[in-house]
Design a protein around this motif. Structure first.
Motif, short mmCIF file in Angstrom:
data_model
loop_
_atom_site.label_atom_id
_atom_site.label_comp_id
_atom_site.label_asym_id
_atom_site.label_seq_id
_atom_site.Cartn_x
_atom_site.Cartn_y
_atom_site.Cartn_z
N GLY A 141 0.76 -1.10 -0.04
CA GLY A 141 0.12 -0.10 0.02
C GLY A 141 0.99 1.29 -0.07
O GLY A 141 2.12 1.08 0.01
N THR A 142 0.35 2.40 0.23
CA THR A 142 0.96 3.77 0.28
C THR A 142 1.11 3.90 1.85
O THR A 142 0.34 3.79 2.57
N LEU A 143 2.74 4.36 1.95
CA LEU A 143 2.99 4.66 3.37
C LEU A 143 3.56 5.86 3.54
O LEU A 143 4.47 6.33 2.89
N LEU A 144 3.02 6.70 4.50
CA LEU A 144 3.62 7.81 4.80
C LEU A 144 4.12 7.80 6.23
O LEU A 144 3.18 7.60 7.24
N VAL A 145 5.41 8.28 6.57
CA VAL A 145 5.88 8.24 7.98
C VAL A 145 6.65 9.67 8.44
O VAL A 145 7.48 10.05 7.70
N VAL A 146 5.96 9.93 9.52
CA VAL A 146 6.57 11.20 10.12
C VAL A 146 7.39 10.41 11.24
O VAL A 146 6.95 9.97 12.26
N SER A 147 8.80 10.89 11.39
CA SER A 147 9.68 10.36 12.48
C SER A 147 10.87 11.14 12.38
O SER A 147 11.48 11.70 11.50
N HIS A 148 11.46 11.11 13.58
CA HIS A 148 12.65 11.61 14.01
C HIS A 148 13.80 10.45 13.84
O HIS A 148 15.02 10.82 14.04
N ASP A 149 13.16 9.21 13.78
CA ASP A 149 13.97 8.12 13.70
C ASP A 149 14.74 7.69 12.44
O ASP A 149 13.83 7.18 11.73
N ARG A 150 15.73 8.11 12.03
CA ARG A 150 16.29 8.04 10.78
C ARG A 150 16.72 6.60 10.17
O ARG A 150 16.46 6.31 9.10
N TYR A 151 16.93 5.79 11.27
CA TYR A 151 17.19 4.60 11.02
C TYR A 151 15.67 3.82 10.54
O TYR A 151 15.67 3.16 9.37
N PHE A 152 14.49 4.14 11.06
CA PHE A 152 13.41 3.44 10.66
C PHE A 152 12.80 4.03 9.45
O PHE A 152 12.29 3.39 8.57
N LEU A 153 13.32 5.35 9.10
CA LEU A 153 12.84 5.95 7.86
C LEU A 153 13.63 5.48 6.79
O LEU A 153 12.93 4.91 5.84
#
Length: 581
Positions: free
Chosen positions: A452-464
């Protein structure tokens, strides 16, 4: 090296739960240690025991005389009547500290001027109070820093600044965090707290993943599921972005053997094709959107499109509008001008930063099955109980009442319920908050096969980096921009935010000569990096060969630190010069 803290045969239990079982370890004045482990597994108890805040049931904790320890806890408590200036600098007048470069660096790095030094603590958000406490701690003089989740409430830029600050700081630190990039960046040893034990590993997070995967492989076939997740993460680390893999951390044959048959984490092309079939051609079209809150301009005639199968990481300064952007896509916030068009087949699920309230008397499994009893993940049916198990609710934990769950466990449950709804668009706002590393790996594993389409707001650059393929940034100037270079490009752009002088005829004339010199300098730096790489390898070999000679180990280790520091400096110079060219 001098010992600062020693634990000898320490045992701590809470009720019937044994958190530390005959643990013996020590911290020296040069140690840089990251602490990992499941939520509730004993990490905070270990810190309290180290600091003599909690007395062990047996064993002994000793501190070096006149030890100066600075502590950041998750529960920050500051006198609410104080101003930020008073909480950080006491009654020191501004003209006294204004010339202190170290104080200014900390205040700027943590964005204290955005909060305002005259702001009263009682009017601040939890994140702002935490930044005040961290600023006061970093400005002080300490032999040892003990930091419990120091990256919470910092944006990507703040996390990068804190990592750089800790790396150049003299003195020891112990850091508990779930931010894996941060663990890898600032630590030279890793402690894993589990089952009453504390296992010590050399190196940061990457080295720890390798060592744990190998340990689990040898230990037991019953740990096969955990081994597979560790192998998958190790394979991703090995194949990771050039910005990270330019510093080789895996020179051990065992690493390559472990991942020899491990496929890439996901097939992005196949997933995008599947997502297009589910979603059609349109997902979100943001057209000429503007929005302000008071005097703050969040979006200034923004046009931005999100397509089927897009996996977008969203970064930006605090207050730039990242959460507001997701709320606009969900229809929870209307723009002042412009339009947000949503595709007809879009079925979104939104994870906000607030944990949704549920009936506290429900059991975990009941709360999940209330959404659905089975979910299709990448063409494979998965039962509610199986998904609970993948997210750490194993066995009897599935029958725990919702009212008895911790904050991190509620966050996990919230994610589970979203996935059970079988959305075709996921909007995740800071999904890594309160999740331990094992749960993050499980979430990443689920998202790897999610079509699907995924949009992620995060300060965790590893997860991004791990879950998304493109990055968009909110630079604080009302724009939304694509960043092909990801988080690294974002940080470079933030550094260069100061306006540049316009080019003149004189500067243009000298440009070609400057460029030739710059390329020569770049080649020189590349030769230095090759030499330093070779010297680092030699030192590792000598350390292994002379492991029994204590004095030689100390001397070689000191030289290794110096080589690494020089290598960091040369790499930074190379990056800056490359960017100029």
């Amino acid at each position: 090296m001098a010992n600062l803290i020693n634990l000898e045969g320490v045992t701590v239990a809470h009720g019937t739960k044994l958190l530390l079982d005959e643990v013996s370890l020590g911290i020296s004045d040069t140690d840089r240690i990251g602490v990992v482990g499941r939520n509730g597994g004993g990490k905070t108890t270990l810190l309290k025991t180290l600091l003599k805040v909690e007395e062990p049931h047996s064993g002994r904790v000793t501190h070096a005389g006149s030890l100066r320890v600075g502590v950041l806890t998750q529960d920050v408590r500051i006198d609410e009547a104080l101003t930020a200036h008073q909480a950080i600098l006491g009654d020191t007048a501004e003209h006294t500290w204004a010339g202190d470069a170290r104080v200014r660096e900390v205040l700027d790095g943590l964005g204290m001027h955005e909060v305002g030094l005259d702001a009263v603590v009682g009017t601040m958000s939890g994140g702002e109070r935490r930044r005040v406490a961290l600023a006061a701690l970093l400005i002080g003089e300490h032999d040892l820093l003990v930091l419990d989740e120091p990256t919470n409430h910092l944006d990507v830029e703040g996390v990068a600044w804190l990592a750089a600050w800790l790396k150049q700081r003299r003195g020891a630190h112990v850091v508990v965090t779930h931010d894996r990039w941060f663990l890898d960046e600032v630590n030279e040893a890793t402690w894993e707290v589990h089952d009453g034990k504390v296992d010590a590993y050399e190196g940061g997070y990457s080295a720890y993943v390798l060592a744990r995967a190998e340990r689990d492989r040898i230990a037991s076939v019953s740990e096969q599921k955990r081994v597979q997740l560790a192998r998958k993460e190790l394979a991703w680390l090995r194949r990771g972005p050039p910005a990270r893999t330019s510093k080789p951390k895996f020179r051990i044959d065992a690493a390559n053997a472990l991942i020899a048959d491990e496929p890439p984490p996901r097939d992005d092309i196949a997933l995008q094709r599947f997502a297009t079939a589910r979603l059609g051609k349109q997902v979100y079209d943001v057209e000429d959107v503007s929005l302000s809150f008071g005097d703050r301009l969040l979006f200034d005639h923004v046009t931005w499109r999100v397509g089927p199968g897009d996996r977008i990481g969203i970064v930006g300064v605090n207050g730039a509008g990242k959460s507001t952007l997701l709320k606009m896509l969900m229809g929870q916030q209307q723009p002042a001008a412009g339009t947000v068009r949503v595709g007809q087949t879009v079925k979104p699920a939104y994870l906000s930063q607030e944990v949704a309230e549920l009936d506290p008397m429900l059991r975990v499994l009941e709360a999940v099955e209330a959404v659905a009893k089975q979910v299709d993940l990448g063409g494979k049916p998965v039962g509610a109980s199986s998904l609970c198990d993948r997210f750490g609710f194993t066995g009897n934990a599935q029958w725990t009442r919702v009212g008895d769950l911790s904050g991190g466990e509620r966050r996990r449950l919230q994610l589970l319920r979203l996935l059970m709804g079988e959305p075709n668009v996921l909007l995740l706002d800071e999904p890594t908050n309160d999740l331990d590393i094992d749960t993050l790996q499980a979430l990443e594993d689920v998202l790897d096969g999610w079509p699907g389409t995924l949009l992620v707001v995060s300060h965790d650059r590893y997860f991004l980096e791990r879950t998304t393929t493109v990055t968009s940034s909110l630079m604080g100037d009302g724009t939304v921009k694509a960043l092909p270079g990801g988080v690294d490009e974002y940080l470079q752009k933030r550094v260069r935010r100061a306006p540049e002088a316009p080019a003149t005829k004189a500067t243009t004339k000298g440009k070609s000569g400057d460029s030739r010199q710059a390329r020569k300098d770049l080649q020189k730096l590349e030769r230095q990096l090759v030499t330093l790489d070779m010297r680092e390898s030699e030192l590792h070999a000598q350390l292994a060969a002379q492991a029994a000679d204590h004095e030689a180990v100390i001397r070689l280790d000191r030289e290794l630190h110096a080589v690494r520091a020089e290598k960091e400096s040369v790499e930074q110079a190379w990056l800056e010069l490359s960017e100029q060219l």
